[in-house]
Write a protein that holds these residues in place. Structure first.
Motif, PDB file in Angstrom:
ATOM      1  N   THR B 213       0.829  -1.177  -0.059  1.00 12.51           N
ATOM      2  CA  THR B 213      -0.109   0.085  -0.030  1.00 12.51           C
ATOM      3  C   THR B 213       0.910   1.195  -0.077  1.00 12.51           C
ATOM      4  OG1 THR B 213       0.001   0.019   2.440  1.00 12.51           O
ATOM      5  CG2 THR B 213      -1.743  -1.090   1.261  1.00 12.51           C
ATOM      6  N   LYS B 214       2.214   1.166   0.245  1.00 11.79           N
ATOM      7  CA  LYS B 214       2.926   2.179   0.444  1.00 11.79           C
ATOM      8  C   LYS B 214       3.735   2.486  -1.352  1.00 11.79           C
ATOM      9  CE  LYS B 214       2.826   2.703   4.788  1.00 11.79           C
ATOM     10  NZ  LYS B 214       2.341   3.905   5.517  1.00 11.79           N
ATOM     11  N   ASN B 215       3.631   3.646  -1.416  1.00 14.90           N
ATOM     12  CA  ASN B 215       4.271   4.061  -2.914  1.00 14.90           C
ATOM     13  C   ASN B 215       5.731   4.736  -2.606  1.00 14.90           C
ATOM     14  OD1 ASN B 215       4.639   4.983  -5.409  1.00 14.90           O
ATOM     15  ND2 ASN B 215       3.427   6.980  -5.075  1.00 14.90           N
ATOM     16  N   VAL B 216       6.709   3.563  -2.765  1.00 15.74           N
ATOM     17  CA  VAL B 216       8.061   3.938  -2.267  1.00 15.74           C
ATOM     18  C   VAL B 216       8.908   3.267  -3.488  1.00 15.74           C
ATOM     19  CG1 VAL B 216       7.743   3.903   0.122  1.00 15.74           C
ATOM     20  CG2 VAL B 216       8.195   1.878  -0.928  1.00 15.74           C
ATOM     21  N   TRP B 217       8.294   2.907  -4.436  1.00 14.76           N
ATOM     22  CA  TRP B 217       9.079   2.082  -5.418  1.00 14.76           C
ATOM     23  C   TRP B 217       9.756   2.777  -6.243  1.00 14.76           C
ATOM     24  CZ3 TRP B 217       9.314  -2.093  -2.489  1.00 14.76           C
ATOM     25  CH2 TRP B 217       8.216  -2.371  -1.647  1.00 14.76           C
ATOM     26  N   GLU B 218       9.770   4.048  -6.087  1.00 15.26           N
ATOM     27  CA  GLU B 218      10.617   4.899  -7.044  1.00 15.26           C
ATOM     28  C   GLU B 218      11.698   5.463  -6.430  1.00 15.26           C
ATOM     29  OE1 GLU B 218      10.257   5.062 -10.685  1.00 15.26           O
ATOM     30  OE2 GLU B 218       8.476   3.501 -10.322  1.00 15.26           O
ATOM     31  N   SER B 219      11.722   5.190  -4.975  1.00 16.23           N
ATOM     32  CA  SER B 219      12.681   5.796  -4.023  1.00 16.23           C
ATOM     33  C   SER B 219      14.060   4.835  -3.907  1.00 16.23           C
ATOM     34  CB  SER B 219      12.034   6.247  -2.825  1.00 16.23           C
ATOM     35  OG  SER B 219      11.759   5.179  -2.012  1.00 16.23           O
ATOM     36  N   ASP B 220      14.764   5.439  -2.781  1.00 19.60           N
ATOM     37  CA  ASP B 220      15.807   4.414  -2.411  1.00 19.60           C
ATOM     38  C   ASP B 220      15.485   3.065  -1.864  1.00 19.60           C
ATOM     39  OD1 ASP B 220      17.831   6.152  -2.965  1.00 19.60           O
ATOM     40  OD2 ASP B 220      17.837   7.298  -1.327  1.00 19.60           O
ATOM     41  N   VAL B 221      14.212   3.014  -1.396  1.00 14.59           N
ATOM     42  CA  VAL B 221      13.524   1.680  -0.784  1.00 14.59           C
ATOM     43  C   VAL B 221      13.675   0.563  -2.111  1.00 14.59           C
ATOM     44  CG1 VAL B 221      11.300   0.677  -0.317  1.00 14.59           C
ATOM     45  CG2 VAL B 221      12.037   3.034   0.873  1.00 14.59           C
ATOM     46  N   ALA B 222      13.666   1.076  -3.542  1.00 17.46           N
ATOM     47  CA  ALA B 222      13.776  -0.037  -4.456  1.00 17.46           C
ATOM     48  C   ALA B 222      15.042  -0.397  -4.735  1.00 17.46           C
ATOM     49  CB  ALA B 222      13.406   0.778  -5.676  1.00 17.46           C
ATOM     50  N   ARG B 223      16.136   0.264  -3.854  1.00 17.03           N
ATOM     51  CA  ARG B 223      17.467  -0.435  -4.109  1.00 17.03           C
ATOM     52  C   ARG B 223      17.890  -0.952  -2.499  1.00 17.03           C
ATOM     53  NH1 ARG B 223      17.359   4.725  -6.327  1.00 17.03           N
ATOM     54  NH2 ARG B 223      17.418   4.618  -8.728  1.00 17.03           N
ATOM     55  N   TYR B 224      18.771  -0.648  -2.068  1.00 15.87           N
ATOM     56  CA  TYR B 224      19.371  -1.077  -0.895  1.00 15.87           C
ATOM     57  C   TYR B 224      18.463  -0.594   0.282  1.00 15.87           C
ATOM     58  CZ  TYR B 224      23.674  -3.037  -2.738  1.00 15.87           C
ATOM     59  OH  TYR B 224      24.544  -3.865  -3.489  1.00 15.87           O
ATOM     60  N   GLY B 225      17.609   0.296   0.210  1.00 14.23           N
ATOM     61  CA  GLY B 225      16.949   1.090   1.384  1.00 14.23           C
ATOM     62  C   GLY B 225      15.745   0.088   1.586  1.00 14.23           C
ATOM     63  N   ILE B 226      15.637  -1.151   0.965  1.00 16.03           N
ATOM     64  CA  ILE B 226      14.349  -1.825   1.371  1.00 16.03           C
ATOM     65  C   ILE B 226      14.309  -2.454   2.694  1.00 16.03           C
ATOM     66  CG2 ILE B 226      15.631  -3.885   0.201  1.00 16.03           C
ATOM     67  CD1 ILE B 226      11.717  -3.162   0.197  1.00 16.03           C
ATOM     68  N   ASP B 227      15.549  -3.077   3.094  1.00 14.31           N
ATOM     69  CA  ASP B 227      15.585  -3.771   4.461  1.00 14.31           C
ATOM     70  C   ASP B 227      15.394  -2.729   5.535  1.00 14.31           C
ATOM     71  OD1 ASP B 227      16.558  -5.921   3.264  1.00 14.31           O
ATOM     72  OD2 ASP B 227      18.752  -5.166   3.260  1.00 14.31           O
ATOM     73  N   ILE B 228      15.886  -1.740   5.650  1.00 18.01           N
ATOM     74  CA  ILE B 228      15.615  -0.758   6.660  1.00 18.01           C
ATOM     75  C   ILE B 228      14.269  -0.326   6.603  1.00 18.01           C
ATOM     76  CG2 ILE B 228      16.415   1.533   5.893  1.00 18.01           C
ATOM     77  CD1 ILE B 228      16.238   0.284   9.374  1.00 18.01           C
ATOM     78  N   TRP B 229      13.678  -0.099   5.678  1.00 20.73           N
ATOM     79  CA  TRP B 229      12.334   0.355   5.271  1.00 20.73           C
ATOM     80  C   TRP B 229      11.281  -0.816   5.765  1.00 20.73           C
ATOM     81  CZ3 TRP B 229       8.190  -1.583   2.181  1.00 20.73           C
ATOM     82  CH2 TRP B 229       7.113  -0.667   1.906  1.00 20.73           C
ATOM     83  N   MET B 230      11.590  -2.125   5.677  1.00 21.90           N
ATOM     84  CA  MET B 230      10.716  -3.239   5.935  1.00 21.90           C
ATOM     85  C   MET B 230      10.762  -3.182   7.366  1.00 21.90           C
ATOM     86  SD  MET B 230      11.599  -6.187   3.352  1.00 21.90           S
ATOM     87  CE  MET B 230      10.771  -7.685   4.126  1.00 21.90           C
ATOM     88  N   THR B 231      11.969  -2.947   7.975  1.00 20.49           N
ATOM     89  CA  THR B 231      12.066  -3.258   9.418  1.00 20.49           C
ATOM     90  C   THR B 231      11.064  -2.032  10.294  1.00 20.49           C
ATOM     91  OG1 THR B 231      13.972  -4.284   9.179  1.00 20.49           O
ATOM     92  CG2 THR B 231      13.614  -3.741  11.477  1.00 20.49           C
ATOM     93  N   THR B 232      11.675  -0.944   9.904  1.00 23.48           N
ATOM     94  CA  THR B 232      10.908   0.233  10.446  1.00 23.48           C
ATOM     95  C   THR B 232       9.290   0.194  10.221  1.00 23.48           C
ATOM     96  OG1 THR B 232      12.876   1.424   9.923  1.00 23.48           O
ATOM     97  CG2 THR B 232      11.178   2.744  10.768  1.00 23.48           C
ATOM     98  N   THR B 233       9.076   0.044   9.301  1.00 27.06           N
ATOM     99  CA  THR B 233       7.647   0.321   8.672  1.00 27.06           C
ATOM    100  C   THR B 233       6.855  -0.642   9.649  1.00 27.06           C
ATOM    101  OG1 THR B 233       7.903   0.736   6.271  1.00 27.06           O
ATOM    102  CG2 THR B 233       5.807  -0.072   6.864  1.00 27.06           C
ATOM    103  N   ALA B 234       7.408  -2.002   9.609  1.00 26.71           N
ATOM    104  CA  ALA B 234       6.592  -2.791  10.633  1.00 26.71           C
ATOM    105  C   ALA B 234       6.820  -2.433  12.095  1.00 26.71           C
ATOM    106  CB  ALA B 234       7.380  -4.426  10.813  1.00 26.71           C
ATOM    107  N   ILE B 235       7.988  -1.783  12.388  1.00 26.12           N
ATOM    108  CA  ILE B 235       7.777  -1.474  13.886  1.00 26.12           C
ATOM    109  C   ILE B 235       6.940   0.006  13.998  1.00 26.12           C
ATOM    110  CG2 ILE B 235       9.355  -0.131  15.846  1.00 26.12           C
ATOM    111  CD1 ILE B 235      11.680  -1.671  14.501  1.00 26.12           C
ATOM    112  N   ALA B 236       7.055   0.688  13.323  1.00 23.39           N
ATOM    113  CA  ALA B 236       6.242   1.984  13.324  1.00 23.39           C
ATOM    114  C   ALA B 236       4.887   1.629  13.277  1.00 23.39           C
ATOM    115  CB  ALA B 236       6.814   3.149  12.458  1.00 23.39           C
ATOM    116  N   ASN B 237       4.468   0.749  12.518  1.00 22.04           N
ATOM    117  CA  ASN B 237       3.033   0.610  12.353  1.00 22.04           C
ATOM    118  C   ASN B 237       2.278  -0.546  13.481  1.00 22.04           C
ATOM    119  OD1 ASN B 237       2.059   2.314  10.011  1.00 22.04           O
ATOM    120  ND2 ASN B 237       4.003   1.408   9.373  1.00 22.04           N
TER     121      ASN B 237
END
Lengths: 236, 428
Positions: B213-237
């Motif tokens: 549901t998150k529109n992040v796939w054109e940002s750094d998340v599409a590259r190496y940023g995915i891991d921290i994004w997954m972890t933080t999104t899970a914690i923060a939500n």
């Protein structure tokens, strides 16, 4: 009596008539000049407030334009500089209209030519401004990339990129102004081509041994490369 | 800042006819294991075998699927995935499967990078309505079938939504994790997730759908940023999170062509973007909570790592000499004075204290928040400082044991925690 009338009185009367015709023009032009100065000051203040409200100085800092103003010797901020420039442009335009309102044919002709040339000056200034912004931005990007690649002369690489981009924009600006159109272009091509050729020769002669060592090492023993932290461990 | 969207994006791999046919043939699945890859033909076979064995051994009664999301490999990675299979299950002491096992190997669409590969995995998970997923790196040499059980079981059996990995790693391995991402995640979000960017995770189907549901796939998340994004999104939500002890993490040496500064830019950039996304969450956090650990913890032998300290010091000194004027926009006068002195220090006296390092990271986060300079320039100018800090860490811990290194990382986290109130103040 007739002689005095013709030599002295008539010219004075003509001058007086002309003076009477000129007086309203003079007063109009003085009034226009005063309006220009007042309007220039008001515009300067308004634009200063607008630029501060939109954080222009911060934006300038972000794109690298700030460096010019942060440097020793430069006064005030970018907002103040542009606001002052707008104020002076307003004063200048009113001054030009004021001079034209004097209705002196030779000056009118000069001003008309000047106004026809003005769009070129404006375009050249815009090209120069963008050139400066791009040169700073790309120069900084080249500097950081060179440092991260471990190039010892990283500072020189950054300055070189900055200079080349700025010279390119200055060449375009001068072409726009019609100053030595072909001369500037040819000079730029010669200088730029010369730099590239000089670098190619320098690399060719200076790096002969390095290139041979590199090829021998990689072609004969592609896996025996020096390893350091960046190619040995995973930082993630 | 990240936005929220619904549905598959225009670059979704699921829009392809052949993929839709494969998925409609499978219908639904219980467990999905994803393997992102790019030119990993020599190592992915082992990973595929371990995953297949793990699914057969621990989840024989579940309908399972293995998805290889490939970034356009030219070395036959996808062929290896298709051809790899375990012929004799008796060798790994597993009973015969009751439910089916499927394999899909497809090239993903979008920006080349690990995040885009994960996106395709999430989309397939949602399309098949899976209950639990796991993702594992394709260059792992230490993966065993037990990893699959450890990453999936907490989701299937205990109701957790996110399983972060916990490994024993060499003390010089994972330096971005140890010096930036772990301390920041722990301090900001209050959860002691030791490997927030470990690369091998378990998660529920519910969380995979939430990620989409998150529109992040054109940002750094599409590259190496995915891991921290997954972890933080899970914690923060407020998803339920835990950790699974997987033993040693041994993988192929990093691709020499991979650019360290680009990696740092993507990971730290994504971390800073997440700070913009969840300010109200991390500002409230004042303490750190322990995160439950699954799996039996044991000591493991690790491969030695060679480090060229001299070259690292040279890079730091070069950065201090050339990037000083840029750092002046970002760092305080005291920190700048310290760094100037440090650049002149000989190798034996080279030491970057925790306080200085935490202050540097917070200052860069603030500079990104206040948009002091272009973000890419900002984060890439951090590279020499990171190399300097790593050199200092290596010098200080040369004789230290694994536990002593952990204690040192804990002290660094405490320094981050100590500076957090002033950081919040400067953030406003």
């Amino acid at each position: 009596m007739n002689f005095i009338q013709r030599i002295l009185i008539e010219p004075l009367e003509r001058f007086y008539e002309q003076f009477l015709t000129f007086i309203p023009n003079l007063l109009t032009s003085i009034a226009l000049l005063i309006i220009g100065v007042v309007l220039g000051s008001i515009l300067r203040l308004i634009f200063l407030k607008i630029f501060r409200a939109i954080n222009l100085d911060k934006i300038a800092q972000r794109i690298g334009l700030f460096e010019m103003f942060a440097r020793k010797g430069a006064r005030g901020s970018l907002s103040a500089f542009i606001a002052r420039l707008i104020g002076w442009i307003a004063i200048f335009i009113f001054a030009a209209i004021a001079v034209q309102s004097l209705r002196i044919p030779s000056i009118e002709n000069l001003i008309e030519r000047f106004f026809l040339y003005l769009p070129n000056v404006f375009t050249a200034l815009v090209i120069l401004a963008f050139g400066y912004i791009f040169s700073n931005f790309l120069g900084r990007a080249a500097l950081i990339a060179s440092v991260n690649a471990g190039i010892r002369r990283a500072g020189m690489v950054g300055r070189f990129v900055k200079l080349v981009v700025f010279i390119l924009s200055a060449t375009m600006a001068m072409e726009q102004l019609g100053i030595g159109r072909d001369t500037v272009l040819i000079a730029f091509a010669i200088v730029f081509g010369g730099i590239v050729l000089a670098l190619a020769i320098a690399f060719g002669f200076g790096g002969r041994d390095i290139a041979r060592d590199y090829l021998q090492r990689n072609v004969n023993h592609p896996k025996e490369q020096e390893k350091d932290i960046e190619d040995h461990i995973n930082p993630l | 800042m990240f936005q929220t969207i619904d549905g598959n994006g225009p670059r979704s791999a699921l829009k392809r006819q052949d993929v839709q046919t494969k998925l409609s043939r499978i219908g639904k699945a219980d467990i999905l294991v994803g393997i992102p890859s790019f030119n990993n033909a020599h190592s992915i076979g082992h990973v595929v075998r371990a995953v297949q064995a793990g699914l057969a051994k621990y989840f024989p009664d579940k309908k399972t699927i293995l998805v290889n999301s490939d970034g356009g490999s030219t070395d036959g990675t996808m062929d290896v995935v298709h051809q790899t299979t375990i012929d004799d299950f008796r060798s790994i002491l597993v009973s015969h499967r009751i439910e089916s096992f499927s394999k899909i190997a497809i090239p993903y669409h979008g920006i080349p990078g690990k995040g885009s590969a994960f996106r395709t995995i999430f989309e397939i998970a949602r399309a098949l309505d899976v209950k639990a997923c796991a993702v594992v790196d394709s260059d792992l040499r230490s993966i065993t079938p037990e990893w699959i059980e450890l990453l999936i079981k907490p989701v299937i059996g205990d109701g957790y939504d996110y399983v972060a990995p916990l490994y024993h790693r060499h003390k010089y391995d994972g330096t971005i994790t140890n010096s930036i991402v772990y301390p920041l995640t722990r301090t900001l979000y209050g959860k002691d997730v030791r490997q927030p960017i470990g690369g091998d995770f378990g998660f529920s189907g519910r969380l995979a759908a939430f990620y989409l549901t998150k529109n992040v796939w054109e940002s750094d998340v599409a590259r190496y940023g995915i891991d921290i994004w997954m972890t933080t999104t899970a914690i923060a939500n407020n998803f339920q999170i835990c950790q699974a002890f997987l033993g040693a993490k041994i993988h192929d040496a990093k691709d020499p062509g991979a650019d360290l500064s680009a990696m740092l830019f993507q990971v730290v950039g994504a971390t800073f973007d997440l700070m913009e996304e969840y300010p109200q969450t991390w500002k409230r956090v004042v303490s750190t909570e322990h995160v439950p650990v699954f799996g039996f913890t044991y000591e493991v032998g690790l491969e030695p790592v060679n480090v060229n300290i001299q070259r690292m010091l040279e890079k730091f000194r070069l950065g201090a000499r050339e990037l000083g004027p840029i750092w002046e926009y970002i760092l305080s006068r005291d920190t700048m004075d310290f760094l100037t002195g440090l650049a002149d220090a000989p190798k034996e006296d080279f030491h970057m204290p925790d306080r200085i390092w935490a202050d540097i990271i917070y200052s860069f986060a603030l500079a990104a928040h206040h948009k002091v300079i272009n973000k890419e320039h900002l984060l890439k100018s951090l590279t020499p400082l990171y190399i300097g800090r790593t050199a200092s860490f290596v010098i200080e811990t040369r004789e230290a044991s694994g536990q002593e290194v952990e204690d040192k990382i804990n002290k660094l986290c405490e320094e981050y925690e100590r500076l957090k109130p002033s950081f919040i103040e400067r953030w406003q």
